[in-house]
Design an enzyme around this catalytic site. Sequence first.
Site, PDB file in Angstrom:
ATOM      1  N   LEU A  98       0.842  -1.196   0.000  1.00 22.16           N
ATOM      2  CA  LEU A  98       0.000   0.000   0.000  1.00 22.16           C
ATOM      3  C   LEU A  98       0.874   1.241   0.000  1.00 22.16           C
ATOM      4  O   LEU A  98       1.945   1.257   0.613  1.00 22.16           O
ATOM      5  CB  LEU A  98      -0.926   0.005   1.214  1.00 22.16           C
ATOM      6  CG  LEU A  98      -1.831  -1.207   1.400  1.00 22.16           C
ATOM      7  CD1 LEU A  98      -2.936  -0.908   2.399  1.00 22.16           C
ATOM      8  CD2 LEU A  98      -2.426  -1.689   0.098  1.00 22.16           C
ATOM      9  N   GLY A 143       1.166  -5.269   1.309  1.00 19.68           N
ATOM     10  CA  GLY A 143       0.135  -5.351   0.272  1.00 19.68           C
ATOM     11  C   GLY A 143       0.642  -6.007  -1.009  1.00 19.68           C
ATOM     12  O   GLY A 143      -0.132  -6.619  -1.754  1.00 19.68           O
ATOM     13  N   ASN A 167       4.532  -7.473   6.737  1.00 17.90           N
ATOM     14  CA  ASN A 167       5.387  -6.838   7.751  1.00 17.90           C
ATOM     15  C   ASN A 167       4.691  -5.699   8.483  1.00 17.90           C
ATOM     16  O   ASN A 167       5.345  -4.833   9.069  1.00 17.90           O
ATOM     17  CB  ASN A 167       6.661  -6.308   7.066  1.00 17.90           C
ATOM     18  CG  ASN A 167       6.351  -5.259   6.013  1.00 17.90           C
ATOM     19  OD1 ASN A 167       5.327  -5.329   5.364  1.00 17.90           O
ATOM     20  ND2 ASN A 167       7.224  -4.281   5.851  1.00 17.90           N
ATOM     21  N   GLU A 168       3.352  -5.685   8.456  1.00 15.56           N
ATOM     22  CA  GLU A 168       2.612  -4.535   8.993  1.00 15.56           C
ATOM     23  C   GLU A 168       3.019  -4.147  10.406  1.00 15.56           C
ATOM     24  O   GLU A 168       3.131  -2.964  10.734  1.00 15.56           O
ATOM     25  CB  GLU A 168       1.093  -4.809   8.958  1.00 15.56           C
ATOM     26  CG  GLU A 168       0.432  -4.617   7.601  1.00 15.56           C
ATOM     27  CD  GLU A 168       0.676  -5.767   6.638  1.00 15.56           C
ATOM     28  OE1 GLU A 168       1.367  -6.735   7.005  1.00 15.56           O
ATOM     29  OE2 GLU A 168       0.173  -5.694   5.508  1.00 15.56           O
TER      30      GLU A 168
HETATM   31  C1  LIG Z   1      -5.267  -1.168   9.392  1.00 14.73           C
HETATM   32  C2  LIG Z   1      -4.077  -0.783   8.587  1.00 14.73           C
HETATM   33  C3  LIG Z   1      -3.650  -1.883   7.651  1.00 14.73           C
HETATM   34  C4  LIG Z   1      -2.914  -1.315   6.519  1.00 14.73           C
HETATM   35  C5  LIG Z   1      -2.214  -2.327   5.722  1.00 14.73           C
HETATM   36  C6  LIG Z   1      -1.110  -1.995   5.087  1.00 14.73           C
HETATM   37  C7  LIG Z   1      -0.390  -2.903   4.243  1.00 14.73           C
HETATM   38  C8  LIG Z   1       0.759  -2.242   3.502  1.00 14.73           C
HETATM   39  O1  LIG Z   1       1.011  -2.603   2.397  1.00 14.73           O
HETATM   40  S1  LIG Z   1       1.617  -0.983   4.273  1.00 14.73           S
HETATM   41  C9  LIG Z   1       3.024  -0.694   3.232  1.00 14.73           C
HETATM   42  C10 LIG Z   1       4.147  -1.567   3.677  1.00 14.73           C
HETATM   43  N1  LIG Z   1       5.268  -1.453   2.771  1.00 14.73           N
HETATM   44  C11 LIG Z   1       6.525  -1.492   3.178  1.00 14.73           C
HETATM   45  O2  LIG Z   1       6.831  -1.630   4.342  1.00 14.73           O
HETATM   46  C12 LIG Z   1       7.553  -1.334   2.116  1.00 14.73           C
HETATM   47  C13 LIG Z   1       8.396  -0.141   2.364  1.00 14.73           C
HETATM   48  N2  LIG Z   1       9.409  -0.021   1.328  1.00 14.73           N
HETATM   49  C14 LIG Z   1      10.540  -0.731   1.323  1.00 14.73           C
HETATM   50  O3  LIG Z   1      10.809  -1.563   2.150  1.00 14.73           O
HETATM   51  C15 LIG Z   1      11.491  -0.434   0.211  1.00 14.73           C
HETATM   52  O4  LIG Z   1      11.127   0.798  -0.366  1.00 14.73           O
HETATM   53  C16 LIG Z   1      11.515  -1.505  -0.905  1.00 14.73           C
HETATM   54  C17 LIG Z   1      12.174  -2.790  -0.365  1.00 14.73           C
HETATM   55  C18 LIG Z   1      10.127  -1.818  -1.424  1.00 14.73           C
HETATM   56  C19 LIG Z   1      12.365  -0.972  -2.087  1.00 14.73           C
HETATM   57  O5  LIG Z   1      13.625  -0.569  -1.612  1.00 14.73           O
HETATM   58  P1  LIG Z   1      14.543   0.390  -2.515  1.00 14.73           P
HETATM   59  O6  LIG Z   1      15.809   0.587  -1.759  1.00 14.73           O
HETATM   60  O7  LIG Z   1      14.635  -0.128  -3.890  1.00 14.73           O
HETATM   61  O8  LIG Z   1      13.713   1.752  -2.634  1.00 14.73           O
HETATM   62  P2  LIG Z   1      13.573   2.906  -1.538  1.00 14.73           P
HETATM   63  O9  LIG Z   1      14.705   3.852  -1.686  1.00 14.73           O
HETATM   64  O10 LIG Z   1      13.347   2.331  -0.190  1.00 14.73           O
HETATM   65  O11 LIG Z   1      12.198   3.613  -1.993  1.00 14.73           O
HETATM   66  C20 LIG Z   1      12.140   4.443  -3.148  1.00 14.73           C
HETATM   67  C21 LIG Z   1      11.082   5.512  -2.895  1.00 14.73           C
HETATM   68  O12 LIG Z   1       9.826   4.850  -2.758  1.00 14.73           O
HETATM   69  C22 LIG Z   1       9.225   5.239  -1.519  1.00 14.73           C
HETATM   70  N3  LIG Z   1       8.432   4.117  -1.004  1.00 14.73           N
HETATM   71  C23 LIG Z   1       8.855   2.888  -0.674  1.00 14.73           C
HETATM   72  N4  LIG Z   1       7.833   2.142  -0.256  1.00 14.73           N
HETATM   73  C24 LIG Z   1       6.730   2.915  -0.324  1.00 14.73           C
HETATM   74  C25 LIG Z   1       5.364   2.720  -0.013  1.00 14.73           C
HETATM   75  N5  LIG Z   1       4.885   1.543   0.439  1.00 14.73           N
HETATM   76  N6  LIG Z   1       4.522   3.733  -0.190  1.00 14.73           N
HETATM   77  C26 LIG Z   1       4.948   4.929  -0.647  1.00 14.73           C
HETATM   78  N7  LIG Z   1       6.240   5.192  -0.960  1.00 14.73           N
HETATM   79  C27 LIG Z   1       7.116   4.194  -0.793  1.00 14.73           C
HETATM   80  C28 LIG Z   1      10.419   5.558  -0.631  1.00 14.73           C
HETATM   81  O13 LIG Z   1      10.010   6.354   0.445  1.00 14.73           O
HETATM   82  C29 LIG Z   1      11.308   6.272  -1.598  1.00 14.73           C
HETATM   83  O14 LIG Z   1      10.772   7.570  -1.778  1.00 14.73           O
HETATM   84  P3  LIG Z   1      11.723   8.863  -1.930  1.00 14.73           P
HETATM   85  O15 LIG Z   1      12.508   8.613  -3.186  1.00 14.73           O
HETATM   86  O16 LIG Z   1      10.800  10.023  -2.024  1.00 14.73           O
HETATM   87  O17 LIG Z   1      12.601   8.911  -0.708  1.00 14.73           O
END
Ligand SMILES: CCCC/C=C/CC(=O)SCCNC(=O)CCNC(=O)[C@H](O)C(C)(C)COP(=O)(O)OP(=O)(O)OC[C@H]1O[C@@H](n2cnc3c(N)ncnc32)[C@H](O)[C@@H]1OP(=O)(O)O
Length: 292
Positions: A98, A143, A167-168
């Site tokens: 998400l 997600g 990993n929430e």
């Molecule tokens: C009742 C509530 C229940 C809600 C349920 C939620 C479920 C979910 O899905 S919550 C989202 C969980 N996601 C994560 O924990 C993933 C977080 N991201 C990462 O671990 C890493 O970004 C990655 C392994 C996916 C990729 O790593 P990489 O080194 O290639 O890229 P980064 O430099 O980390 O990221 C680039 C850029 O993208 C932004 N970003 C990363 N993930 C998200 C995201 N989920 N949503 C929005 N933006 C994200 C990150 O901040 C970087 O942005 P900037 O370039 O502006 O710094």
Amino acid sequence: MALVAARGTLLRAGVRLGTEAAACGRNGTRRSASHRVLVEPDAAAGIATIKFKNPPVNSLTLEFLTELIICLEKLENDKTFRGVILTSNSPGIFSAGLDLREMCGKNPAHYAEYWRAVQELWLKLYVSNMILVAAINGASPAGGCLMSLSCDYRVLADNPRYKVGLNETLLGIVAPFWFRDTLVNTIGHRASERALQLGLLFPPAEALQVGMVDQVVPEDQVHSTALSVITQWLAIPDHARQLTKSMMRKATTDNLIKQREADIQNFVSFISRDSIQKSLQMYIEKLKQKKS
Ligand SMILES: CCCC/C=C/CC(=O)SCCNC(=O)CCNC(=O)[C@H](O)C(C)(C)COP(=O)(O)OP(=O)(O)OC[C@H]1O[C@@H](n2cnc3c(N)ncnc32)[C@H](O)[C@@H]1OP(=O)(O)O
């Protein structure tokens, strides 16, 4: 009704449905959606490949969710396609799950619209009549992992950086019951409890061992393996396979459908809490700092 809402979002987002329809057409040539979903149809084989294209990390923004929902619905209605491969157009990242910014600093109406779209994507995937195979060619947390768990089969590229899991808890949030149910239906109760409480992200060998994925293969064989799996599954009479899938999954989706509005209200009130907003902001900051 949910689709009507989704179409409204898509139109507000400026996506032309005609272009989207073309992207999901049955022509055998590669066609490009104008935005975030690429569809490569192979009408002769009855298989379409959906490639996520929402840089940088294929996070599920409202627009991306909406395009995916409409694309899946079009493929589902077009009886040409009996199998779909879900994969990423950017090897290295399947989907970051998400979009954190959709859940941060917005108003309750936005959170409700967003959560309805998340629910809708899951419902479309989980009870699709088509054979869905996830060709996981990159990291797939939260997600992103849910999308692959909603498919019928998962093939993961053998790369230690490509971790999968829900990993929430690491973000200070709680996976909703239908995320949990999807995981329990895949890996069983005990393994799910441990994985969910600890927010485990599994590297390929562990993901295979726990049953989070069905196969781990070299990176350059992910798509071909997914294709050969679909081909095997296509040999089963559709009506029998579809009814069996429905028998296995319907109780899980019915559970959400009957409490859909309450689930949206729960999400909105949970995500709107100051403490949860702070946790999410800190997590976004941590992601940013990782770079420097
Ligand atoms: C009742 C509530 C229940 C809600 C349920 C939620 C479920 C979910 O899905 S919550 C989202 C969980 N996601 C994560 O924990 C993933 C977080 N991201 C990462 O671990 C890493 O970004 C990655 C392994 C996916 C990729 O790593 P990489 O080194 O290639 O890229 P980064 O430099 O980390 O990221 C680039 C850029 O993208 C932004 N970003 C990363 N993930 C998200 C995201 N989920 N949503 C929005 N933006 C994200 C990150 O901040 C970087 O942005 P900037 O370039 O502006 O710094």
